[in-house]
Design a protein around this motif. Structure first.
Motif, PDB file in Angstrom:
ATOM      1  N   THR A 152       8.635  -9.704  -5.917  1.00 20.85           N
ATOM      2  CA  THR A 152       7.558  -9.067  -5.159  1.00 20.85           C
ATOM      3  C   THR A 152       6.258  -9.833  -5.419  1.00 20.85           C
ATOM      4  O   THR A 152       6.161 -10.600  -6.389  1.00 20.85           O
ATOM      5  CB  THR A 152       7.372  -7.612  -5.599  1.00 20.85           C
ATOM      6  OG1 THR A 152       6.893  -7.596  -6.962  1.00 20.85           O
ATOM      7  CG2 THR A 152       8.680  -6.841  -5.511  1.00 20.85           C
ATOM      8  N   SER A 204      -6.052 -16.201  -4.249  1.00 23.74           N
ATOM      9  CA  SER A 204      -6.647 -15.049  -3.571  1.00 23.74           C
ATOM     10  C   SER A 204      -8.148 -14.971  -3.830  1.00 23.74           C
ATOM     11  O   SER A 204      -8.671 -15.594  -4.747  1.00 23.74           O
ATOM     12  CB  SER A 204      -5.986 -13.758  -4.062  1.00 23.74           C
ATOM     13  OG  SER A 204      -6.228 -13.577  -5.448  1.00 23.74           O
ATOM     14  N   CYS A 219      -9.253  -5.891  -6.744  1.00 24.08           N
ATOM     15  CA  CYS A 219      -9.120  -5.322  -5.402  1.00 24.08           C
ATOM     16  C   CYS A 219      -8.822  -3.830  -5.474  1.00 24.08           C
ATOM     17  O   CYS A 219      -9.423  -3.020  -4.758  1.00 24.08           O
ATOM     18  CB  CYS A 219      -8.023  -6.062  -4.640  1.00 24.08           C
ATOM     19  SG  CYS A 219      -7.709  -5.423  -2.988  1.00 24.08           S
ATOM     20  N   TRP A 234      -9.394   1.505  -4.202  1.00 25.63           N
ATOM     21  CA  TRP A 234      -8.827   2.794  -4.585  1.00 25.63           C
ATOM     22  C   TRP A 234      -9.497   3.406  -5.820  1.00 25.63           C
ATOM     23  O   TRP A 234      -9.134   4.507  -6.219  1.00 25.63           O
ATOM     24  CB  TRP A 234      -7.329   2.651  -4.861  1.00 25.63           C
ATOM     25  CG  TRP A 234      -6.511   2.367  -3.643  1.00 25.63           C
ATOM     26  CD1 TRP A 234      -6.209   3.235  -2.638  1.00 25.63           C
ATOM     27  CD2 TRP A 234      -5.874   1.128  -3.309  1.00 25.63           C
ATOM     28  NE1 TRP A 234      -5.430   2.614  -1.700  1.00 25.63           N
ATOM     29  CE2 TRP A 234      -5.200   1.326  -2.085  1.00 25.63           C
ATOM     30  CE3 TRP A 234      -5.801  -0.126  -3.922  1.00 25.63           C
ATOM     31  CZ2 TRP A 234      -4.475   0.320  -1.457  1.00 25.63           C
ATOM     32  CZ3 TRP A 234      -5.081  -1.136  -3.297  1.00 25.63           C
ATOM     33  CH2 TRP A 234      -4.429  -0.911  -2.074  1.00 25.63           C
ATOM     34  N   LYS A 260      -3.278   0.742  -9.049  1.00 26.09           N
ATOM     35  CA  LYS A 260      -2.880   0.394  -7.678  1.00 26.09           C
ATOM     36  C   LYS A 260      -2.778  -1.124  -7.487  1.00 26.09           C
ATOM     37  O   LYS A 260      -2.709  -1.608  -6.360  1.00 26.09           O
ATOM     38  CB  LYS A 260      -3.893   0.963  -6.681  1.00 26.09           C
ATOM     39  CG  LYS A 260      -3.953   2.477  -6.624  1.00 26.09           C
ATOM     40  CD  LYS A 260      -2.780   3.053  -5.873  1.00 26.09           C
ATOM     41  CE  LYS A 260      -2.941   4.547  -5.657  1.00 26.09           C
ATOM     42  NZ  LYS A 260      -1.806   5.118  -4.890  1.00 26.09           N
ATOM     43  N   GLU A 319       0.123  -2.369  -5.265  1.00 23.30           N
ATOM     44  CA  GLU A 319      -0.104  -2.181  -3.840  1.00 23.30           C
ATOM     45  C   GLU A 319      -1.111  -3.200  -3.314  1.00 23.30           C
ATOM     46  O   GLU A 319      -0.957  -3.739  -2.212  1.00 23.30           O
ATOM     47  CB  GLU A 319      -0.615  -0.766  -3.565  1.00 23.30           C
ATOM     48  CG  GLU A 319       0.433   0.315  -3.755  1.00 23.30           C
ATOM     49  CD  GLU A 319       0.459   0.878  -5.168  1.00 23.30           C
ATOM     50  OE1 GLU A 319       0.129   0.141  -6.120  1.00 23.30           O
ATOM     51  OE2 GLU A 319       0.824   2.053  -5.319  1.00 23.30           O
ATOM     52  N   ALA A 320      -2.126  -3.488  -4.128  1.00 27.50           N
ATOM     53  CA  ALA A 320      -3.131  -4.465  -3.718  1.00 27.50           C
ATOM     54  C   ALA A 320      -2.510  -5.842  -3.560  1.00 27.50           C
ATOM     55  O   ALA A 320      -2.768  -6.555  -2.578  1.00 27.50           O
ATOM     56  CB  ALA A 320      -4.265  -4.507  -4.746  1.00 27.50           C
ATOM     57  N   GLN A 348       0.486  -6.597  -2.795  1.00 26.85           N
ATOM     58  CA  GLN A 348       1.313  -6.597  -1.589  1.00 26.85           C
ATOM     59  C   GLN A 348       0.446  -6.790  -0.348  1.00 26.85           C
ATOM     60  O   GLN A 348       0.801  -7.536   0.577  1.00 26.85           O
ATOM     61  CB  GLN A 348       2.080  -5.279  -1.496  1.00 26.85           C
ATOM     62  CG  GLN A 348       3.077  -5.202  -0.348  1.00 26.85           C
ATOM     63  CD  GLN A 348       4.294  -6.083  -0.566  1.00 26.85           C
ATOM     64  OE1 GLN A 348       4.829  -6.155  -1.670  1.00 26.85           O
ATOM     65  NE2 GLN A 348       4.722  -6.771   0.494  1.00 26.85           N
ATOM     66  N   ALA A 349      -0.708  -6.123  -0.321  1.00 28.58           N
ATOM     67  CA  ALA A 349      -1.574  -6.162   0.860  1.00 28.58           C
ATOM     68  C   ALA A 349      -2.367  -7.459   0.982  1.00 28.58           C
ATOM     69  O   ALA A 349      -2.729  -7.862   2.094  1.00 28.58           O
ATOM     70  CB  ALA A 349      -2.535  -4.973   0.813  1.00 28.58           C
ATOM     71  N   MET A 350      -2.617  -8.116  -0.139  1.00 33.16           N
ATOM     72  CA  MET A 350      -3.523  -9.268  -0.146  1.00 33.16           C
ATOM     73  C   MET A 350      -2.909 -10.565   0.388  1.00 33.16           C
ATOM     74  O   MET A 350      -3.618 -11.509   0.689  1.00 33.16           O
ATOM     75  CB  MET A 350      -4.044  -9.499  -1.569  1.00 33.16           C
ATOM     76  CG  MET A 350      -5.016  -8.446  -2.030  1.00 33.16           C
ATOM     77  SD  MET A 350      -5.283  -8.509  -3.825  1.00 33.16           S
ATOM     78  CE  MET A 350      -6.115 -10.082  -3.998  1.00 33.16           C
ATOM     79  N   ARG A 351      -1.581 -10.634   0.457  1.00 31.82           N
ATOM     80  CA  ARG A 351      -0.886 -11.832   0.929  1.00 31.82           C
ATOM     81  C   ARG A 351      -1.336 -13.059   0.127  1.00 31.82           C
ATOM     82  O   ARG A 351      -1.805 -14.057   0.673  1.00 31.82           O
ATOM     83  CB  ARG A 351      -1.113 -12.039   2.422  1.00 31.82           C
ATOM     84  CG  ARG A 351      -0.624 -10.880   3.281  1.00 31.82           C
ATOM     85  CD  ARG A 351      -0.508 -11.238   4.732  1.00 31.82           C
ATOM     86  NE  ARG A 351       0.574 -12.178   4.967  1.00 31.82           N
ATOM     87  CZ  ARG A 351       0.807 -12.775   6.144  1.00 31.82           C
ATOM     88  NH1 ARG A 351       0.028 -12.506   7.173  1.00 31.82           N
ATOM     89  NH2 ARG A 351       1.804 -13.620   6.281  1.00 31.82           N
ATOM     90  N   ASP A 406       3.149 -16.687   1.782  1.00 28.58           N
ATOM     91  CA  ASP A 406       2.231 -16.080   2.753  1.00 28.58           C
ATOM     92  C   ASP A 406       1.144 -17.055   3.169  1.00 28.58           C
ATOM     93  O   ASP A 406       0.795 -17.162   4.352  1.00 28.58           O
ATOM     94  CB  ASP A 406       1.581 -14.823   2.152  1.00 28.58           C
ATOM     95  CG  ASP A 406       2.518 -13.626   2.106  1.00 28.58           C
ATOM     96  OD1 ASP A 406       3.446 -13.577   2.935  1.00 28.58           O
ATOM     97  OD2 ASP A 406       2.325 -12.750   1.240  1.00 28.58           O
TER      98      ASP A 406
END
Length: 319
Positions: free
Chosen positions: A57, A224, A231, A236, A241, A244-245, A247-250, A255
């Motif tokens: 991941t 990044s 982030c 949040w 979190k 989750e960050a 995953q969202a940041m690519r 990516d």
């Protein structure tokens, strides 16, 4: 002793059993069966490593990029650069040991090398400020880039940092200006620049020396605008979190290649660069050489225009 990451627990257990069996080898009449079991477990470890690292991941890739045994800037210089001569100081304030810079030869070609060094134990991490550069570090980088431009030497930058140092003293000495000026210098020099993201490429602290003609990333490195933890704390208000960050940041090499931010991904040994340091460094050296070869001989003005256009095009829809 191998350091295992949280998601590597099944691998750690198998390797622990292998160590136990090897300690018994030669102490009983069952040496052959013990050796056979060791070989079977080693095959199982290799297969499990391959399966695990094939589906990491984004957060797990962050963990691998930060692995304490991952090779750092000085490891690459030691193995790849012959006759390396360290150059120190920004001629304005002082020396910053987070930024390593100097002249040397890569496969016989004279080059300027500039890198961010994290250190590999407590003493060296403190010495190099965990790879977080201060304004004088970025001003040293600018000085060395201008020197390379003057003598027509390709520039290699090796990036591994969580970000620029955020201390009050750094802000007082003009951290933001130093980073911006370093990016500007990257855009203005008329020699090839090849940048490699070795582990973490964090924020402006990374892009200050990674505004290059060719950007290369190791397979499990990350790049990044902010750390996942940073982030998460902004979006949040919760550090938990971070996954989750991420995953969202690519922020993974895969990516970023898809988005056109980087140019090349270097495959790492099974289990990450820290498991086979020599071959990982050799692969990086080959990729840098190929990138410099592709850029050599280009007119300085054309090179600068292509570099500038490359960054202006990022984030814009294709025509």
């Amino acid at each position: 002793m191998q350091t295992f990451l949280e998601f590597e627990k099944p691998i750690a257990e198998l390797e622990g059993r292998i160590r136990d069996l090897k300690s018994l080898d030669g102490t009983s009449a069952h040496d052959v069966s013990v050796s056979d079991e060791v070989r079977a477990l080693e095959d199982k470890v290799h297969k499990l490593l391959r399966q695990t690292y094939a589906k990491l991941t984004p957060w797990q890739k962050v963990m691998v990029a930060r692995h304490p045994s991952r090779p750092h800037c000085l490891d690459y210089i030691d193995q790849l650069i012959d006759d390396f001569v360290l150059l120190a100081g920004d001629r304005l304030y002082g020396e910053d040991e987070a930024v390593i810079g100097g002249l040397g030869r890569l496969n016989g070609r004279s080059v300027m090398v500039i890198g961010l060094e994290k250190g590999n134990d407590t003493a060296s991490r403190v010495k190099h400020n965990f790879g977080m550069a201060k304004p004088e570090g970025y001003r040293k980088a600018q000085r060395l880039m201008r020197m390379a431009d003057q003598f027509g030497l390709p520039i290699i930058t090796l990036v591994d940092t969580a970000g620029a140092y955020p201390g009050i003293a750094s802000e007082e000495r003009g951290q933001a200006e130093a980073i911006a000026a370093s990016i500007q210098t990257c855009l203005r020099v008329g020699v090839p620049i090849v940048s490699v993201i070795l582990g973490e490429g964090g924020s402006g602290g990374a892009i200050a020396i990674a505004t290059a003609d060719q950007i290369i990333m190791l397979e499990h490195s990350v790049y990044s605008v902010i750390s996942p933890e940073g982030c998460a704390s902004i979006l949040w208000r919760a550090g938990d979190k971070a996954q989750e960050a991420a995953q969202a940041m690519r922020l993974t090499a895969q990516d970023l290649k898809e988005m056109g931010v980087i140019d090349t991904i270097i495959d790492e040994p099974v289990g990450g660069a820290h498991r086979d340091v020599k071959s990982a460094i050799a692969a990086v050296g080959a990729s840098i050489s190929a990138a410099i070869d592709s850029l050599s001989g280009k007119d300085a003005d054309k090179l600068k225009k292509q570099r500038r256009d490359k960054y202006l095009a990022m984030g814009r829809p294709a025509p």
